[in-house]
Every structure is written in C-alpha cells, then in structure tokens.
Scaffold this motif. Structure first.
Motif, PDB file in Angstrom:
ATOM      1  N   UNK A 173      38.438  37.675  40.052  1.00 21.15           N
ATOM      2  CA  UNK A 173      38.311  38.807  40.978  1.00 21.15           C
ATOM      3  C   UNK A 173      37.086  38.656  41.866  1.00 21.15           C
ATOM      4  N   UNK A 174      35.992  38.140  41.302  1.00 24.56           N
ATOM      5  CA  UNK A 174      34.781  37.912  42.085  1.00 24.56           C
ATOM      6  C   UNK A 174      34.998  36.789  43.093  1.00 24.56           C
ATOM      7  N   UNK A 217      36.331  43.770  44.495  1.00 24.42           N
ATOM      8  CA  UNK A 217      36.212  43.196  43.144  1.00 24.42           C
ATOM      9  C   UNK A 217      36.775  44.170  42.116  1.00 24.42           C
ATOM     10  N   UNK A 218      36.380  45.425  42.213  1.00 25.89           N
ATOM     11  CA  UNK A 218      36.795  46.420  41.224  1.00 25.89           C
ATOM     12  C   UNK A 218      38.302  46.647  41.248  1.00 25.89           C
ATOM     13  N   UNK A 219      38.865  46.812  42.426  1.00 29.55           N
ATOM     14  CA  UNK A 219      40.304  47.082  42.513  1.00 29.55           C
ATOM     15  C   UNK A 219      41.125  45.880  42.074  1.00 29.55           C
ATOM     16  N   UNK A 220      40.687  44.675  42.435  1.00 31.66           N
ATOM     17  CA  UNK A 220      41.402  43.469  42.028  1.00 31.66           C
ATOM     18  C   UNK A 220      41.399  43.322  40.518  1.00 31.66           C
ATOM     19  N   UNK A 221      40.249  43.564  39.894  1.00 28.02           N
ATOM     20  CA  UNK A 221      40.162  43.423  38.440  1.00 28.02           C
ATOM     21  C   UNK A 221      40.999  44.477  37.734  1.00 28.02           C
ATOM     22  N   UNK A 232      46.273  36.250  38.957  1.00 29.70           N
ATOM     23  CA  UNK A 232      45.284  35.787  39.925  1.00 29.70           C
ATOM     24  C   UNK A 232      45.465  34.327  40.314  1.00 29.70           C
ATOM     25  N   UNK A 233      46.194  33.543  39.518  1.00 28.86           N
ATOM     26  CA  UNK A 233      46.326  32.109  39.788  1.00 28.86           C
ATOM     27  C   UNK A 233      46.900  31.811  41.169  1.00 28.86           C
ATOM     28  N   UNK A 280      37.041  27.868  40.249  1.00 26.00           N
ATOM     29  CA  UNK A 280      36.692  26.911  39.193  1.00 26.00           C
ATOM     30  C   UNK A 280      36.338  27.639  37.896  1.00 26.00           C
ATOM     31  N   UNK A 281      35.438  28.609  37.971  1.00 24.32           N
ATOM     32  CA  UNK A 281      35.015  29.304  36.760  1.00 24.32           C
ATOM     33  C   UNK A 281      36.183  30.047  36.118  1.00 24.32           C
ATOM     34  N   UNK A 282      37.042  30.623  36.917  1.00 24.29           N
ATOM     35  CA  UNK A 282      38.243  31.292  36.397  1.00 24.29           C
ATOM     36  C   UNK A 282      39.071  30.324  35.572  1.00 24.29           C
ATOM     37  N   UNK A 283      39.288  29.106  36.066  1.00 27.98           N
ATOM     38  CA  UNK A 283      40.106  28.122  35.352  1.00 27.98           C
ATOM     39  C   UNK A 283      39.441  27.663  34.061  1.00 27.98           C
ATOM     40  N   UNK A 284      38.112  27.469  34.097  1.00 27.45           N
ATOM     41  CA  UNK A 284      37.391  27.058  32.895  1.00 27.45           C
ATOM     42  C   UNK A 284      37.440  28.151  31.830  1.00 27.45           C
ATOM     43  N   UNK A 285      37.269  29.403  32.245  1.00 28.77           N
ATOM     44  CA  UNK A 285      37.274  30.513  31.293  1.00 28.77           C
ATOM     45  C   UNK A 285      38.666  30.726  30.697  1.00 28.77           C
TER      46      UNK A 285
END
Length: 342
Positions: A173-174, A217-221, A232-233, A280-285
């Motif tokens: 989301x970020x 950010x808030x609405x997407x999350x 989100x992918x 990148x961080x999304x995929x790692x997490x």
C-alpha cells in the motif's frame, strides 16, 4: 553499514561496534569521516534519515565507552523506568491499558522508544479498541502520521489485529503511492494486536506531508485487508510497468541473500542485496509470510538504485531462531527468487 543495517537499539550491537572502534578518539575520527563522506555524496546515497541513524549509534557508543556498566544498567531498567513515567503522563484512566502494554510488549520495544512515543502508542491502542467496538470497520487498523522534516522522514504507526500477510499488504500500500520505506519496527503483543512502525519518505527523500498520499495509503490498505479484498500484486505489476521510479534493470548489482544465526542471540539475521524496484519489499514480506516467519525488525536501505535490506526474524511457532538446513536452503532460494521478481 552497522547504523543502517543492524538493530542499533540492541546493546549487543553497540558493544560489538565499540570493540571495533576501541576508544573515543577513533569513534570521533570515524564520525567526522562518515559525515564528510555523506555530505560529499549525492542526495540519493545520503539522507537526513541515514545521518540520524549514524548519530544515534555514535551517541550510544560514546555512552558505552565512557561507562559500560552503567550503559547496561540503563538498558536493563528501561522497562520499569518508562512504565512509571508513562503512568504519570497518562493518568489513572489508562491504568489497565498501560499494564497490558508493558506486560505484552517485548524488552527490545522499550529500548527502541522514548516515553513520549510509548504514550502515543498506548493512546493509539485505545483508538484501535474503540474503533473495534464502535467503529464502522472493526477489523481495520488505525493510523498515526508524524512528519519529521528535520530528519527527512515521516513516522507511520499502525495498530491492528495481527494476521497473515499484514506486513506485505502494508508495504504494498505504501509502495503504490509511491513512497519510500526506510525502516520498519514490528511488534506483536501477547494479545495478538500488532504495532507496526514504518519510517517513510517521499521520492525526494523528504518527510511525507501530503494528506492525499496519506489517505491513499490508508484506503488502499483497508481494501486489501477486507475479506476477498484487493489483490495488490497486479496493481504493483502495473506500477512497475509505468516506471514511476528510475529504472535499475541495467544496474550491475548481483542479487545476494545471506542467512546468519550467529550475529544476534535471539534472532536470525537475513540480509538481502538486490536492485531496487517498486513492490520489492512487498514481495519479500510475502515470502516470509508463506514460510511462517515473524519479523521483529527490518532495516531498509537504498543506495544508487540498490536495495540493501536486513531482517531480524524468528520462526512463527517456536518464536526462536530458524533451524534445519533444508528449511534454510528453501528460504534462501525463495527469497532470491522474490528479490529478482521471479
């Protein structure tokens, strides 16, 4: 490197660094060289946030070199001292919430945050429970944004129920705004409520102050966390195609994943170096979540288009370091694939 990639709130990290520099004279000289080198490089490689980390390590090491015994005593008594001060600040109306917070939070949380931060966190937990009981979206987290322009970042704090892929959805989301993630401190209390503290900046390396970006950010999350919520992918894949950040595909920087069980007494350290990209961080997490791994701390650093990320992790069930050669090898392979986006 230590300031940007290791947990500098850990007394062990400070003592390890002090053993390298040996005395105050060497520490002062190293600090001057670091500042001169940082000021002489580009804004992409040096930022107010990185300088803040360097100063934090410098001051902690100075205290250790001056009197290591009192340094450790302060670290041990941080929890008790902070609880008393928080009670004074918030009053008897918060007595039960303060007691629960200090009972369920891990020790390293109280070394990482000052009294004012803890007060704000306890108040955020009350907002979350009020929202859970009386709000229109009881499963949604609550947010707090604190711009810190002098340090080049904004502190985004989220409080909500712990759940699968929570961290990856926050990171995604970020990234979609897009904003840069500089660090992430992750805490899950014993009552299954998570407190996640992200330090984020805009793409110019400044504090996030745009209310529209915060709201996005808030609405997407919130949508991503709903049952059958937003995936989100595909959104991240679309954002990568638009190329809203400088391309790094031609960067001659090989991806590398290292797993270290010796550097910290309680956590397995994983360091990942790879070309940076949106999501990148999304995929790692996501990879960590699939492998049933909890993250206690993440240090995120980007230099000249290269992401250098360090994660302090434990097994989700044993709450201890990772064990087993096969599991380590499998995790290594999957993280390497995630880093490459494959």
């Amino acid at each position: 490197n230590i300031a940007q990639r290791r947990n500098i709130d850990d007394p062990g990290t400070v003592s390890e660094f002090a053993a390298i520099v040996k005395d105050q004279t060497n520490l002062d000289a190293l600090m001057l060289l670091t500042l001169a080198d940082g000021q002489g490089t580009s804004d992409e490689n040096w930022s107010d946030w990185k300088e803040t980390l360097v100063w934090q390590l410098y001051h902690a090491t100075t205290q250790y070199l001056a009197d290591r015994h009192s340094f450790y005593d302060r670290a041990k008594t941080a929890r008790e001292a902070r609880e008393t001060l928080v009670q004074v600040r918030l009053g008897s109306d918060y007595e039960e919430e303060i007691e629960a917070h200090f009972e369920f939070m891990p020790d390293h949380y109280f070394r990482a945050f000052k009294v004012g931060d803890i007060v704000a966190h306890v108040e955020l937990f009350r907002r979350f429970y009020d929202s859970t009981c009386f709000g229109e979206t009881p499963l949604a987290p609550v947010f707090s944004w604190e711009p810190m322009p002098d340090q080049g970042h904004t502190v985004l704090t989220l409080c909500g129920w712990d759940r699968q892929q929570l961290l990856s959805k926050i990171a995604g989301s970020i990234s979609l705004v897009p904003l840069n993630i500089l660090s992430a401190d992750i805490y899950t209390r014993g009552d299954h409520v998570a407190l996640d503290v992200f330090r984020v900046s805009d793409l110019r390396g400044g504090a996030v102050v745009n209310e529209r970006e915060m709201a996005l950010v808030e609405s997407t999350l919130r949508k991503a966390l709903e049952p059958d919520g937003t995936d989100l992918n595909p959104l991240l894949a679309q954002a990568r195609k638009k190329g809203r950040r400088s391309p790094v595909a031609d960067l001659e920087f090989p991806s590398r994943v290292s797993i270290d069980n010796q550097a910290d007494p309680y956590f397995t350290l994983i360091e990942i170096q790879t070309p940076d990209r949106i999501g990148l961080l999304h995929d790692l997490l996501q990879c960590f979540s699939r492998n049933e791994i909890d993250i206690a701390l993440a240090r995120i650093s980007t230099e000249s288009g290269a992401a250098i990320d360090t994660f302090y992790i434990t097994d989700r069930h044993s709450h201890s370091k990772l064990t087993g050669t096969q599991r380590m090898n499998t995790l290594h392979q999957e993280l390497h694939a995630a880093a490459l986006g494959s």
